[in-house]
Scaffold this motif. Sequence first.
Motif, PDB file in Angstrom:
ATOM      1  N   GLN A  77       2.363 -19.153   1.315  1.00 27.41           N
ATOM      2  CA  GLN A  77       1.968 -19.097  -0.092  1.00 27.41           C
ATOM      3  C   GLN A  77       3.176 -18.634  -0.894  1.00 27.41           C
ATOM      4  O   GLN A  77       3.684 -17.533  -0.695  1.00 27.41           O
ATOM      5  N   LEU A  78       3.677 -19.481  -1.764  1.00 29.30           N
ATOM      6  CA  LEU A  78       4.841 -19.167  -2.586  1.00 29.30           C
ATOM      7  C   LEU A  78       4.402 -19.046  -4.038  1.00 29.30           C
ATOM      8  O   LEU A  78       3.862 -19.988  -4.618  1.00 29.30           O
ATOM      9  N   LEU A  79       4.636 -17.873  -4.612  1.00 22.25           N
ATOM     10  CA  LEU A  79       4.286 -17.620  -6.010  1.00 22.25           C
ATOM     11  C   LEU A  79       5.571 -17.522  -6.819  1.00 22.25           C
ATOM     12  O   LEU A  79       6.470 -16.759  -6.470  1.00 22.25           O
ATOM     13  N   MET A  80       5.676 -18.301  -7.900  1.00 24.17           N
ATOM     14  CA  MET A  80       6.877 -18.291  -8.732  1.00 24.17           C
ATOM     15  C   MET A  80       6.499 -18.203 -10.203  1.00 24.17           C
ATOM     16  O   MET A  80       5.457 -18.715 -10.622  1.00 24.17           O
ATOM     17  N   ARG A  81       7.377 -17.546 -10.952  1.00 24.70           N
ATOM     18  CA  ARG A  81       7.179 -17.432 -12.391  1.00 24.70           C
ATOM     19  C   ARG A  81       7.940 -18.560 -13.076  1.00 24.70           C
ATOM     20  O   ARG A  81       9.154 -18.684 -12.937  1.00 24.70           O
ATOM     21  N   TYR A  97       2.499 -18.100 -13.881  1.00 26.90           N
ATOM     22  CA  TYR A  97       2.699 -18.080 -12.435  1.00 26.90           C
ATOM     23  C   TYR A  97       2.051 -19.292 -11.790  1.00 26.90           C
ATOM     24  O   TYR A  97       0.916 -19.659 -12.110  1.00 26.90           O
ATOM     25  N   GLU A  98       2.814 -19.903 -10.883  1.00 30.52           N
ATOM     26  CA  GLU A  98       2.328 -21.056 -10.140  1.00 30.52           C
ATOM     27  C   GLU A  98       2.481 -20.791  -8.649  1.00 30.52           C
ATOM     28  O   GLU A  98       3.449 -20.168  -8.215  1.00 30.52           O
ATOM     29  N   ALA A  99       1.532 -21.293  -7.883  1.00 32.25           N
ATOM     30  CA  ALA A  99       1.558 -21.103  -6.435  1.00 32.25           C
ATOM     31  C   ALA A  99       1.725 -22.436  -5.727  1.00 32.25           C
ATOM     32  O   ALA A  99       1.176 -23.456  -6.154  1.00 32.25           O
ATOM     33  N   THR A 100       2.505 -22.405  -4.649  1.00 34.69           N
ATOM     34  CA  THR A 100       2.623 -23.550  -3.750  1.00 34.69           C
ATOM     35  C   THR A 100       2.039 -23.143  -2.409  1.00 34.69           C
ATOM     36  O   THR A 100       2.463 -22.143  -1.820  1.00 34.69           O
ATOM     37  N   LEU A 101       1.057 -23.893  -1.941  1.00 33.31           N
ATOM     38  CA  LEU A 101       0.387 -23.581  -0.680  1.00 33.31           C
ATOM     39  C   LEU A 101       0.748 -24.617   0.368  1.00 33.31           C
ATOM     40  O   LEU A 101       0.808 -25.814   0.074  1.00 33.31           O
ATOM     41  N   LYS A 102       0.977 -24.145   1.593  1.00 35.49           N
ATOM     42  CA  LYS A 102       1.258 -25.055   2.705  1.00 35.49           C
ATOM     43  C   LYS A 102       0.463 -24.607   3.927  1.00 35.49           C
ATOM     44  O   LYS A 102       0.438 -23.425   4.256  1.00 35.49           O
ATOM     45  N   ILE A 103      -0.169 -25.577   4.590  1.00 35.45           N
ATOM     46  CA  ILE A 103      -0.914 -25.299   5.816  1.00 35.45           C
ATOM     47  C   ILE A 103      -0.481 -26.301   6.874  1.00 35.45           C
ATOM     48  O   ILE A 103      -0.506 -27.512   6.638  1.00 35.45           O
ATOM     49  N   ALA A 104      -0.067 -25.796   8.024  1.00 38.63           N
ATOM     50  CA  ALA A 104       0.347 -26.665   9.132  1.00 38.63           C
ATOM     51  C   ALA A 104      -0.836 -26.865  10.068  1.00 38.63           C
ATOM     52  O   ALA A 104      -1.482 -25.908  10.487  1.00 38.63           O
ATOM     53  N   SER A 105      -1.126 -28.111  10.403  1.00 42.08           N
ATOM     54  CA  SER A 105      -2.231 -28.408  11.318  1.00 42.08           C
ATOM     55  C   SER A 105      -1.725 -28.396  12.757  1.00 42.08           C
ATOM     56  O   SER A 105      -0.524 -28.383  13.017  1.00 42.08           O
ATOM     57  N   GLU A 122       1.204 -28.074  -4.715  1.00 40.09           N
ATOM     58  CA  GLU A 122       2.201 -27.424  -5.553  1.00 40.09           C
ATOM     59  C   GLU A 122       1.681 -27.178  -6.968  1.00 40.09           C
ATOM     60  O   GLU A 122       0.689 -27.765  -7.400  1.00 40.09           O
ATOM     61  N   ALA A 123       2.408 -26.309  -7.685  1.00 37.79           N
ATOM     62  CA  ALA A 123       2.181 -26.044  -9.118  1.00 37.79           C
ATOM     63  C   ALA A 123       0.729 -25.710  -9.435  1.00 37.79           C
ATOM     64  O   ALA A 123       0.145 -26.219 -10.390  1.00 37.79           O
TER      65      ALA A 123
END
Length: 450
Positions: free
Chosen positions: A137-141, A146-154, A163-164
């Motif tokens: 989980q990447l949170l950026m200003r 604030y926007e978050a980018t989420l990634k999940i590996a299967s 993203e965003a």
Amino acid sequence: MLTKLRIKNFKCFEDTGEMEIRPLTVFLGPNSSGKSSIMQFLLALRQTVESPDIQVAFAPNDSWVRLGSYPDFIFRHEWQRELEAMLEFTEHLPAPVRSSRRPNKLRLKVRWRYNKKTTQIRLEESELVYNDGEFSQLLMRKAGRYEATLKIASEDGKEWRHEALPVHFHGFAVRIKKGEKPSDLRQKMSRHPMVFMVGEIVASELRRLFYLGPLREYPQRSYVISGQALSDVGVRGERSAEVLWFASRTKRQQQRMLESVNRWVKELGIAREVKLQRLGKSNQYQVLFVDATTNLPVNIADVGFGASQLLPIIVQGFYAPPGSVLLIEQPEIHLHPKAQATLGDLLMEVVKGGDRQIIVETHSEHLLARIQRRIAEQRFSHEQVAIYYFEPTPDGTKIHRIELDEYGQLAEPIPEGFFEEGLEEALAHMKAVGERKAKEVSVASEGMDN
């Protein structure tokens, strides 16, 4: 449990480098070299996640620690610098985020920046990575929001990414803004409940930090029964008596804690045991130390100051909940050398169970020597201890890792200044003795000649 730590641009540190935090982590070094600063930073993080103000990105001033303004605690007081940190937690992650993969790790990387005009400390970026990329989980200003980018590996190696995503944050936890949750994200969240739990997990880990300072509260002749179930003994040990009173009247688990306290007051030569006595029918009680020699009860206010200063350390060590990280400054104050060495045994026992950690700042050679001895005796593993020496330099404090081998011996190279005072004093004493004896022989020889 906290396993790794790195801090940049905080107080006397431009960069601490990556520090491995083990069950027992020992900070050594001269005064004003930054040992306490590491603890202060961790306590500021705890304050941040406990702050009721959802706009707070970093809380430097509250009940645990008071750091002043950003220019006060940023490296070289250069407010343009960004404050950065990396923390890694493992093992004690709650059930919803445990994985069959080992080890279970959660890594947090954060950057803060100061706005001189508004005097606000802003979170610029926060990244949470679970199990080396199983989830992140990447949170950026960006542009004031604030926007978050989420990634999940299967399991098949594929990656889902979003993203965003507009979010709110508090501490290190984020939540999606109302009406901004896409359908594919709702589906993923139903399969991966930890997607927005990792920030809360970090907050939970930081709330397990407990601090006991070097200047502990002077003991009182009597205490008031508060009826509170306390979480810790307080930063000055001021709630130690309350914790003991509560433990003596609750479930068996707390009773065992009291038994451990009594065993260690005896081991440290403080008393035969500790007793709590209610004063008549009042709402007050007194803490009594049963003298090991006379077997007579003595009020804690009448025993030696060193004994009363040790009690908060013992109580906190066995009262802290599982997963706790205990930050202890100069526990050896007011203690004679034998008690300082035995204190090393106490710290080792607290962490032996594997569910508590201690980060201790000390100037005691005797405490360190006891740890080395127990390693040589195979009563404590060198893999359970990490030792760091703090060296002040014109470019900021440098931290050196001091390795111990399986026999408890210090591995080379040993930094200059590392407990060299004792050796220097011994050599100076030998030199003074030699010079004095040579002078006495010379005077005696001259007398015989005359």
